[in-house]
Scaffold this active site. Structure first.
Site, PDB file in Angstrom:
ATOM      1  N   TYR A   6       0.815  -1.221   0.000  1.00 24.67           N
ATOM      2  CA  TYR A   6       0.000   0.000   0.000  1.00 24.67           C
ATOM      3  C   TYR A   6       0.851   1.275   0.000  1.00 24.67           C
ATOM      4  O   TYR A   6       0.343   2.359  -0.244  1.00 24.67           O
ATOM      5  CB  TYR A   6      -0.882   0.046   1.249  1.00 24.67           C
ATOM      6  CG  TYR A   6      -1.992  -0.975   1.299  1.00 24.67           C
ATOM      7  CD1 TYR A   6      -2.878  -1.116   0.240  1.00 24.67           C
ATOM      8  CD2 TYR A   6      -2.175  -1.775   2.417  1.00 24.67           C
ATOM      9  CE1 TYR A   6      -3.904  -2.034   0.284  1.00 24.67           C
ATOM     10  CE2 TYR A   6      -3.211  -2.699   2.480  1.00 24.67           C
ATOM     11  CZ  TYR A   6      -4.074  -2.823   1.413  1.00 24.67           C
ATOM     12  OH  TYR A   6      -5.087  -3.733   1.468  1.00 24.67           O
ATOM     13  N   LYS A  31       1.195  -1.729  -6.740  1.00 29.05           N
ATOM     14  CA  LYS A  31      -0.013  -1.504  -5.951  1.00 29.05           C
ATOM     15  C   LYS A  31       0.261  -0.480  -4.865  1.00 29.05           C
ATOM     16  O   LYS A  31       1.234  -0.593  -4.124  1.00 29.05           O
ATOM     17  CB  LYS A  31      -0.498  -2.801  -5.307  1.00 29.05           C
ATOM     18  CG  LYS A  31      -1.736  -2.595  -4.426  1.00 29.05           C
ATOM     19  CD  LYS A  31      -2.267  -3.909  -3.886  1.00 29.05           C
ATOM     20  CE  LYS A  31      -3.521  -3.673  -3.034  1.00 29.05           C
ATOM     21  NZ  LYS A  31      -4.122  -4.933  -2.565  1.00 29.05           N
ATOM     22  N   ARG A  38      -4.528   3.341   5.450  1.00 27.62           N
ATOM     23  CA  ARG A  38      -3.239   2.671   5.266  1.00 27.62           C
ATOM     24  C   ARG A  38      -2.385   3.328   4.183  1.00 27.62           C
ATOM     25  O   ARG A  38      -1.293   2.872   3.878  1.00 27.62           O
ATOM     26  CB  ARG A  38      -3.467   1.194   4.916  1.00 27.62           C
ATOM     27  CG  ARG A  38      -3.960   0.369   6.088  1.00 27.62           C
ATOM     28  CD  ARG A  38      -4.580  -0.932   5.640  1.00 27.62           C
ATOM     29  NE  ARG A  38      -5.883  -0.723   5.024  1.00 27.62           N
ATOM     30  CZ  ARG A  38      -6.713  -1.711   4.668  1.00 27.62           C
ATOM     31  NH1 ARG A  38      -6.338  -2.955   4.860  1.00 27.62           N
ATOM     32  NH2 ARG A  38      -7.882  -1.441   4.148  1.00 27.62           N
ATOM     33  N   HIS A  70      -5.649   0.735  -4.458  1.00 28.01           N
ATOM     34  CA  HIS A  70      -6.617   0.397  -3.410  1.00 28.01           C
ATOM     35  C   HIS A  70      -7.252   1.705  -2.955  1.00 28.01           C
ATOM     36  O   HIS A  70      -6.582   2.573  -2.384  1.00 28.01           O
ATOM     37  CB  HIS A  70      -5.895  -0.306  -2.254  1.00 28.01           C
ATOM     38  CG  HIS A  70      -6.688  -0.379  -0.986  1.00 28.01           C
ATOM     39  ND1 HIS A  70      -7.366  -1.514  -0.599  1.00 28.01           N
ATOM     40  CD2 HIS A  70      -6.902   0.532  -0.018  1.00 28.01           C
ATOM     41  CE1 HIS A  70      -7.967  -1.296   0.557  1.00 28.01           C
ATOM     42  NE2 HIS A  70      -7.705  -0.053   0.931  1.00 28.01           N
ATOM     43  N   HIS A  98     -12.014  -1.273  -5.700  1.00 24.18           N
ATOM     44  CA  HIS A  98     -12.936  -0.901  -4.606  1.00 24.18           C
ATOM     45  C   HIS A  98     -13.752   0.335  -4.996  1.00 24.18           C
ATOM     46  O   HIS A  98     -14.050   1.195  -4.158  1.00 24.18           O
ATOM     47  CB  HIS A  98     -12.199  -0.637  -3.293  1.00 24.18           C
ATOM     48  CG  HIS A  98     -11.259  -1.719  -2.876  1.00 24.18           C
ATOM     49  ND1 HIS A  98     -11.571  -3.054  -2.986  1.00 24.18           N
ATOM     50  CD2 HIS A  98     -10.004  -1.669  -2.345  1.00 24.18           C
ATOM     51  CE1 HIS A  98     -10.556  -3.777  -2.541  1.00 24.18           C
ATOM     52  NE2 HIS A  98      -9.599  -2.972  -2.167  1.00 24.18           N
ATOM     53  N   ARG A 101     -17.135   1.214  -2.919  1.00 25.55           N
ATOM     54  CA  ARG A 101     -17.156   1.152  -1.456  1.00 25.55           C
ATOM     55  C   ARG A 101     -17.854   2.363  -0.827  1.00 25.55           C
ATOM     56  O   ARG A 101     -18.271   2.325   0.327  1.00 25.55           O
ATOM     57  CB  ARG A 101     -15.743   1.012  -0.889  1.00 25.55           C
ATOM     58  CG  ARG A 101     -14.882   2.224  -1.020  1.00 25.55           C
ATOM     59  CD  ARG A 101     -13.693   2.193  -0.029  1.00 25.55           C
ATOM     60  NE  ARG A 101     -12.794   1.102  -0.244  1.00 25.55           N
ATOM     61  CZ  ARG A 101     -12.537   0.158   0.683  1.00 25.55           C
ATOM     62  NH1 ARG A 101     -13.148   0.196   1.846  1.00 25.55           N
ATOM     63  NH2 ARG A 101     -11.665  -0.787   0.417  1.00 25.55           N
ATOM     64  N   ASP A 154     -11.051  -9.624  -4.104  1.00 26.59           N
ATOM     65  CA  ASP A 154     -10.111  -9.212  -3.065  1.00 26.59           C
ATOM     66  C   ASP A 154      -9.815 -10.399  -2.145  1.00 26.59           C
ATOM     67  O   ASP A 154      -9.488 -10.246  -0.978  1.00 26.59           O
ATOM     68  CB  ASP A 154     -10.649  -8.031  -2.253  1.00 26.59           C
ATOM     69  CG  ASP A 154      -9.520  -7.190  -1.653  1.00 26.59           C
ATOM     70  OD1 ASP A 154      -8.402  -7.234  -2.188  1.00 26.59           O
ATOM     71  OD2 ASP A 154      -9.758  -6.511  -0.652  1.00 26.59           O
ATOM     72  N   SER A 158      -6.274  -9.263   3.576  1.00 26.47           N
ATOM     73  CA  SER A 158      -6.721  -8.926   4.929  1.00 26.47           C
ATOM     74  C   SER A 158      -7.941  -8.007   4.866  1.00 26.47           C
ATOM     75  O   SER A 158      -8.001  -7.090   4.051  1.00 26.47           O
ATOM     76  CB  SER A 158      -5.599  -8.237   5.709  1.00 26.47           C
ATOM     77  OG  SER A 158      -5.229  -7.018   5.090  1.00 26.47           O
TER      78      SER A 158
END
Length: 257
Positions: A6, A31, A38, A70, A98, A101, A154, A158
């Protein structure tokens, strides 16, 4: 695979993003996280510098080279992309995920897609619609070209768990069954299989310029999922090897029995 995680500056295998793309066959891009707790919150110039390294490394290696982003709930990522594209950088290298979201993020994602950018709807994790299938339909209704959209689970990543105060209390693991779940939802709602299935197959392969992947054709990899008339998964082939037959796993991992 994507190099780094990230963070910004990116962590690499060889010391530079360009060399990772050039020297590691599997590396297709980088990525990072934007608009998320994060994220390292890089500036627009930081992101443009990173995209330039990805583009040049990809050109030398014969790959497209993409920045996989992300997205979190904090506004600002798509405003960055807009400025970068307005400055003349090709939109094809910017790949947000995402995208459903949050309502604001989703609206900006639609604007991005209308400029020709590819967008990804995550079937696992948080979604501002009742289901990710609803988000896909909303994008189609908004006139987004189906071929530049993908769905991803995904899976195995985590997944943070939050309490009622919005405080993170632990981590879970993302599942992979959600892709099939939303595929079946869209088909059950009357959408043509030829329109829905590419979200998980052809669109992904073409977006990453992966030759021999994403569709059944002579000379392509024999990666196939076979379903019954109710779209229940029965058999799975990976590179021609039968992995699952009649819903029973035949091939297991190193530490499975």
């Amino acid at each position: 695979m994507y190099t780094s995680n990230y963070s910004y500056p990116p962590t690499t295998l060889t010391g530079s993003v360009k060399n990772d793309l050039l020297m590691v066959h599997e590396v297709l891009g980088v990525k990072i996280a934007l608009g998320d707790h994060r994220s390292s919150f890089p500036t627009t110039q930081n992101v443009l510098d990173l995209l330039t390294q990805i583009r040049v490394g990809g050109m030398i290696a014969g790959k497209i080279g993409v920045l996989h982003i992300h997205l979190g709930n904090v506004p600002g990522a798509f405003e960055m992309f807009e400025e970068i594209v307005n400055r003349g950088f090709p939109i094809r290298h910017i790949r947000p995920t995402h995208c459903a979201r949050d309502k604001y993020v989703f609206g900006k994602a639609l604007e991005f897609a209308k400029r020709g950018g590819r967008i990804d709807i995550t079937t696992g994790g948080s979604c501002c619609f009742e289901s990710p299938a609803d988000a896909v339909e909303a994008a189609w209704d908004a006139g987004i070209e189906p071929s530049i959209m993908t769905m991803s689970s995904d899976g195995h990543g985590s997944v943070p768990r939050f309490n009622e105060k919005g405080e993170m209390v632990g981590l879970g693991i993302g599942g992979v069954a959600c892709n099939l779940r939303d595929l079946k939802k869209l088909i059950a709602r009357g959408h043509a299989v030829e329109k829905v299935l590419p979200l998980l197959t052809r669109n992904v392969a073409r977006g990453l310029e992966m030759k021999g992947k994403g569709e059944v054709a002579v000379g392509n990899s024999a990666d196939m999922c076979l379903f019954d008339e109710n779209w229940e998964l029965q058999d799975v082939y990976s590179k021609g090897v039968l992995m699952m037959k009649n819903n029973e796993l035949l091939q297991k991992g190193t530490f499975e029995y």
